[in-house]
Motif scaffolding. Sequence first.
Motif, PDB file in Angstrom:
ATOM      1  N   LEU A 106       0.822  -1.446   0.089  1.00 47.07           N
ATOM      2  CA  LEU A 106       0.104  -0.018   0.042  1.00 47.07           C
ATOM      3  C   LEU A 106       0.920   1.315   0.048  1.00 47.07           C
ATOM      4  CD1 LEU A 106      -2.854  -0.765   2.528  1.00 47.07           C
ATOM      5  CD2 LEU A 106      -2.859  -1.156   0.294  1.00 47.07           C
ATOM      6  N   ALA A 107       0.337   2.467  -0.466  1.00 44.34           N
ATOM      7  CA  ALA A 107       1.278   3.613  -0.673  1.00 44.34           C
ATOM      8  C   ALA A 107       0.004   4.685  -0.149  1.00 44.34           C
ATOM      9  CB  ALA A 107       1.569   3.815  -2.049  1.00 44.34           C
ATOM     10  N   LYS A 108       0.575   5.490   0.696  1.00 43.88           N
ATOM     11  CA  LYS A 108      -0.229   6.769   1.302  1.00 43.88           C
ATOM     12  C   LYS A 108      -0.286   7.858   0.245  1.00 43.88           C
ATOM     13  CE  LYS A 108      -0.043   8.245   5.399  1.00 43.88           C
ATOM     14  NZ  LYS A 108       0.340   8.947   6.754  1.00 43.88           N
ATOM     15  N   VAL A 109      -1.460   8.216  -0.261  1.00 43.33           N
ATOM     16  CA  VAL A 109      -1.467   9.352  -1.231  1.00 43.33           C
ATOM     17  C   VAL A 109      -2.203  10.578  -0.570  1.00 43.33           C
ATOM     18  CG1 VAL A 109      -1.682   7.313  -3.308  1.00 43.33           C
ATOM     19  CG2 VAL A 109      -3.889   8.152  -1.984  1.00 43.33           C
ATOM     20  N   ALA A 110      -2.787  10.349   0.508  1.00 42.29           N
ATOM     21  CA  ALA A 110      -3.490  11.567   1.191  1.00 42.29           C
ATOM     22  C   ALA A 110      -3.540  11.406   2.500  1.00 42.29           C
ATOM     23  CB  ALA A 110      -5.169  11.823   0.571  1.00 42.29           C
ATOM     24  N   ASP A 111      -3.502  12.556   3.267  1.00 41.32           N
ATOM     25  CA  ASP A 111      -3.656  12.556   4.900  1.00 41.32           C
ATOM     26  C   ASP A 111      -4.938  13.378   5.402  1.00 41.32           C
ATOM     27  OD1 ASP A 111      -2.937  11.969   7.320  1.00 41.32           O
ATOM     28  OD2 ASP A 111      -0.803  12.623   6.961  1.00 41.32           O
ATOM     29  N   SER A 112      -5.201  12.822   6.489  1.00 41.74           N
ATOM     30  CA  SER A 112      -6.325  13.471   7.171  1.00 41.74           C
ATOM     31  C   SER A 112      -6.185  14.815   7.499  1.00 41.74           C
ATOM     32  CB  SER A 112      -6.721  12.562   8.402  1.00 41.74           C
ATOM     33  OG  SER A 112      -5.753  12.488   9.268  1.00 41.74           O
ATOM     34  N   ASP A 113      -7.250  15.575   7.667  1.00 38.34           N
ATOM     35  CA  ASP A 113      -7.145  17.096   7.876  1.00 38.34           C
ATOM     36  C   ASP A 113      -8.305  17.483   8.780  1.00 38.34           C
ATOM     37  OD1 ASP A 113      -7.327  19.828   7.992  1.00 38.34           O
ATOM     38  OD2 ASP A 113      -6.245  20.176   6.222  1.00 38.34           O
ATOM     39  N   MET A 114      -7.967  17.642  10.227  1.00 38.50           N
ATOM     40  CA  MET A 114      -9.324  17.906  11.213  1.00 38.50           C
ATOM     41  C   MET A 114     -10.108  19.339  10.759  1.00 38.50           C
ATOM     42  SD  MET A 114     -11.177  17.011  13.508  1.00 38.50           S
ATOM     43  CE  MET A 114     -10.077  15.606  14.111  1.00 38.50           C
ATOM     44  N   ASP A 115      -9.104  20.452  10.132  1.00 40.09           N
ATOM     45  CA  ASP A 115      -9.970  21.513   9.860  1.00 40.09           C
ATOM     46  C   ASP A 115     -10.908  21.314   8.678  1.00 40.09           C
ATOM     47  OD1 ASP A 115      -8.824  22.726  11.998  1.00 40.09           O
ATOM     48  OD2 ASP A 115      -7.158  23.685  10.726  1.00 40.09           O
ATOM     49  N   ALA A 116     -10.602  20.542   7.681  1.00 36.16           N
ATOM     50  CA  ALA A 116     -11.142  20.123   6.551  1.00 36.16           C
ATOM     51  C   ALA A 116     -12.602  19.165   7.016  1.00 36.16           C
ATOM     52  CB  ALA A 116     -10.459  19.669   5.497  1.00 36.16           C
ATOM     53  N   PHE A 117     -12.044  18.308   7.794  1.00 30.34           N
ATOM     54  CA  PHE A 117     -13.375  17.414   8.284  1.00 30.34           C
ATOM     55  C   PHE A 117     -14.215  18.268   8.960  1.00 30.34           C
ATOM     56  CE2 PHE A 117     -14.938  15.114  12.065  1.00 30.34           C
ATOM     57  CZ  PHE A 117     -15.757  14.150  11.453  1.00 30.34           C
ATOM     58  N   MET A 118     -14.032  19.165   9.950  1.00 27.45           N
ATOM     59  CA  MET A 118     -14.877  20.044  10.544  1.00 27.45           C
ATOM     60  C   MET A 118     -15.620  20.852   9.609  1.00 27.45           C
ATOM     61  SD  MET A 118     -14.800  19.195  13.776  1.00 27.45           S
ATOM     62  CE  MET A 118     -15.511  20.526  14.528  1.00 27.45           C
ATOM     63  N   THR A 119     -14.922  21.322   8.385  1.00 23.89           N
ATOM     64  CA  THR A 119     -15.944  22.268   7.359  1.00 23.89           C
ATOM     65  C   THR A 119     -16.931  21.127   6.787  1.00 23.89           C
ATOM     66  OG1 THR A 119     -13.942  23.378   6.863  1.00 23.89           O
ATOM     67  CG2 THR A 119     -15.664  23.199   5.176  1.00 23.89           C
ATOM     68  N   TYR A 120     -16.414  20.045   6.583  1.00 26.16           N
ATOM     69  CA  TYR A 120     -17.596  19.165   6.036  1.00 26.16           C
ATOM     70  C   TYR A 120     -18.484  18.525   6.728  1.00 26.16           C
ATOM     71  CZ  TYR A 120     -15.006  18.676   1.467  1.00 26.16           C
ATOM     72  OH  TYR A 120     -14.585  18.914   0.205  1.00 26.16           O
ATOM     73  N   ALA A 121     -18.158  18.304   8.288  1.00 19.41           N
ATOM     74  CA  ALA A 121     -19.255  18.039   9.362  1.00 19.41           C
ATOM     75  C   ALA A 121     -20.345  19.252   9.448  1.00 19.41           C
ATOM     76  CB  ALA A 121     -18.521  17.928  10.581  1.00 19.41           C
TER      77      ALA A 121
END
Length: 723
Positions: A690-705
């Motif tokens: 497996l290869a990581k191609v994107a990481d998590s972002d709490m600020d962006a998550f809160m925007t979508y929440a």
Amino acid sequence: MLKTGRSYRTHGGIFTNPGDAYTTPVEMWIKGLAHLFSLPNVPTASDTSSHTHALAIETLLGGPDLMASRVGTCASSSLVAAQLLRVRETWPQDVWARTGRVQLASAFMSSLIAGKWMGMGEAEACTTGMWVHGANVNALNPGQPASSGFWDEGVLDIVGGSREEGRRVRGWLGDVDVSGGGRRAGNVSRYLVERYGFEPDTIVSPFTSDSLSSYLSLLPSANDAVLSFGPMDTLMTPAQHYIPTRLYHLIPHPAQDAGEKRKYIAVITSRNADIPRAYVRDKYTKSWSAFDRLVAIVPPGGSIGLDDKLFSFFYLQSDIYPLSHLQNTAVRFETGVRVPEFRDLRANPRCLIESQILAFRVKWARMVATGVLGAPRKTTASSSPAPQSLSTTNTSSLGLPFDPYDPAPLPSRVLATGSAANFPSVVNVVGDIFNAPVFVPASQVDGAQIEPYRNAPPRGFPGRAALGAAYVARWVWARDRDGLGVGLVGFEDEGRRVLTKRWVASNGVAPRTNVNGAVSGNSGSGTTTPGPIGSSSYGLGGTALSMGPSRSGLGLSPVFVEEEEDEELEREKREREQQERAASGLGGSSSFVGGSHFGAFGTGVIGGELGFGSRARTQTASTTESVGSLASPALSAPSTAFTTPDSNMLSAGAFSGINTSGLGTTLSSPTPLTPVVALATADGEAQIGLAKVADSDMDAFMTYAAIVPEFCRLETMLIKGIV
């Protein structure tokens, strides 16, 4: 060769004539091909012609809830039960009369290899819409033991039209292997031994569907979600309990020992996948590079404001409950009001991708609430502090049965496959919405450097379904060799053990990603880096790719004619000519966003106050460009596609590659499509490819929440027909 296994698309039945018995597979093909099949053209998983028949079965069973409680799924045109009913009602009667056996494609191919009729596994039987799983206490017949499943006589009678015909259908389907898929299904036929030199004791492992086999190839952990992009997007995850509802499909794990605790796979599907993506591309951008660019630079919700978010819902094909009545529908909302089109057309690609991923996120939360997955799933901490969850009262005030701001129920990792996962912009949206890192198979990352447009891998690269089938074959062979798995662990654990052992033996060199031994692909810096497959700078097999900007393309549905490379170049040539005519004042404005020159929109201001500038957001490890804020006047401006640039735009240098000293000058060549590249990946993921191609972002998550409640409200209005 000591074992063989294969996966095939299995949501379509194969109808054969009665009395057909052949001693070898080749005899079956040569002597029986002319009259073997009573139905020459069988339906596939993408066939929606039996949708009304699926709804009829659902209605006769009492609705989606009662149907799901009996057979583990609600109405879907992929169900073999619906396809059988359509054959009986629409095809000539002699087709039904001449049928002697109905097999899924995987079982049929297994029969060819073994030289005898093979039954289907329980995982595939559960996808027919006619099988009752043994753990389903809601539908046990009187005296039926709970340890084994059975064919539902009520559904069989509906399909056959009578009790007598229902029993006949039961005979067509044959017996089901409920052992869990952990033992040999048989041996190769005598013909293969004599003709191709197979060992007589070569075992045949159970065959399974392509989607389940792709799932197995990723060796998912208990907290993972497997997101497969394609003609039908699928989200799968391990489930601990058998709790059937209309919200998802429940399938027994296709590779497990009969003595271990039963494992399941919860499946969420969406038929509106590649087709809407290709539709939006054709209507608004005409190229995947422009599509990817717009998804990347447009802010979440299509606007930087909190109260003027844009939403779009594309239901071009009929789907399962509760969307079964919606088809050929494209609906857009702006500031909470339904509109025929967004004021700014450039928001369409971003809003489409967000709508597709948000739908999965909402379905996931509702699935978790049923308890089928067990305890809350999140086990890894984000780089940003987790927000305080809403109280039950506040959650109820949002009209939701779950807390959209709570990341705990979400998966720890998202394992993505399919050509849509080659888009850096798409995997970033997935990581933001699920607040989880996104991993793609390293073989797909390398293969995307050669061909990013297809769901199928390039020549020489392994398909995920074939790889999963090989893992199952190896697991079954090891268990058979050691006496039904004495001392061996479960399928996923055994697969990780074998790959880890290989990793240690090779001193941390990742497995080859293709049989060619080299990958020649564009790195993020635009250079070509050929070379042997080996350990890259991130411990991944394949080409050592840099961390530069990456852009990619989506795969088209088989419904569309696939574009060859020369057709793509010809289309881009026409695109450049149209831009040249527009720049010289010879061409009028068009209804789409032009070509691949949207690379300029990330550089700043277009024509003073108008246009998409750079996007401001918390940077993640996968963000490769510095982007700023979006000018809000763009959304209040008149609708425009910016196909014909004006002198202000040219003087501002808005379109890179245009000589601003005159309007009739030459445009630059289109921006090349560069797929995702691997980020720094931990050894634990690299060991299993497996290869990581994107990481998590709490600020962006809160925007979508914050967007989720309005998304659910608008979707509910569509389902109820209010708008």
